[in-house]
Scaffold this active site. Structure first.
Site, PDB file in Angstrom:
ATOM      1  N   MET A 113      -0.695  -2.687  -2.791  1.00 16.92           N
ATOM      2  CA  MET A 113      -0.929  -4.092  -3.079  1.00 16.92           C
ATOM      3  C   MET A 113       0.329  -4.885  -2.785  1.00 16.92           C
ATOM      4  SD  MET A 113      -4.036  -4.812  -3.902  1.00 16.92           S
ATOM      5  CE  MET A 113      -4.048  -6.329  -4.827  1.00 16.92           C
ATOM      6  N   PRO A 114       0.232  -6.176  -2.836  1.00 20.23           N
ATOM      7  CA  PRO A 114       1.339  -7.011  -2.382  1.00 20.23           C
ATOM      8  C   PRO A 114       2.442  -7.212  -3.417  1.00 20.23           C
ATOM      9  CG  PRO A 114      -0.470  -8.379  -3.094  1.00 20.23           C
ATOM     10  CD  PRO A 114      -0.946  -6.956  -3.183  1.00 20.23           C
ATOM     11  N   THR A 115       3.575  -7.594  -2.879  1.00 19.20           N
ATOM     12  CA  THR A 115       4.685  -8.104  -3.684  1.00 19.20           C
ATOM     13  C   THR A 115       4.925  -9.532  -3.225  1.00 19.20           C
ATOM     14  OG1 THR A 115       5.703  -5.933  -3.880  1.00 19.20           O
ATOM     15  CG2 THR A 115       7.117  -7.846  -4.271  1.00 19.20           C
ATOM     16  N   TYR A 116       4.895 -10.461  -4.161  1.00 19.72           N
ATOM     17  CA  TYR A 116       5.124 -11.874  -3.858  1.00 19.72           C
ATOM     18  C   TYR A 116       6.516 -12.273  -4.316  1.00 19.72           C
ATOM     19  CZ  TYR A 116       0.071 -12.114  -3.229  1.00 19.72           C
ATOM     20  OH  TYR A 116      -1.215 -11.910  -2.798  1.00 19.72           O
ATOM     21  N   ASP A 121       2.893  -7.179  -7.705  1.00 20.62           N
ATOM     22  CA  ASP A 121       4.243  -7.521  -8.164  1.00 20.62           C
ATOM     23  C   ASP A 121       4.571  -8.955  -7.764  1.00 20.62           C
ATOM     24  OD1 ASP A 121       5.071  -5.026  -9.318  1.00 20.62           O
ATOM     25  OD2 ASP A 121       5.240  -4.237  -7.286  1.00 20.62           O
TER      26      ASP A 121
END
Length: 63
Positions: free
Chosen positions: A1-4, A40
């Site tokens: 999943m992504p980390t922003y 995250d």
């Protein structure tokens, strides 16, 4: 999943940051799938004296 990585001028409250993190997480899960625990978000507060737009620091008076 992504980390922003979210960079913004300092001054937001902890409650505002919490709501932002919740919203980003919710939308990420809705669109990308996965679990909320895998999203995250890193929030960096920037002092106005360290941010410039159009060659002018945000700590300087604006017209």
């Amino acid at each position: 999943m992504p980390t922003y990585h979210v960079e913004m001028m300092e001054g937001r409250t902890v409650e505002q940051k919490k709501k932002l993190a919740e919203a980003i997480t919710r939308v990420s899960v809705e669109i990308l799938g996965g679990q909320p625990d895998s999203v995250d978000i890193i929030i960096t507060d920037i002092k106005r004296e360290n941010w410039a737009t159009g060659g002018k620091l945000w700590s300087e008076p604006r017209s």
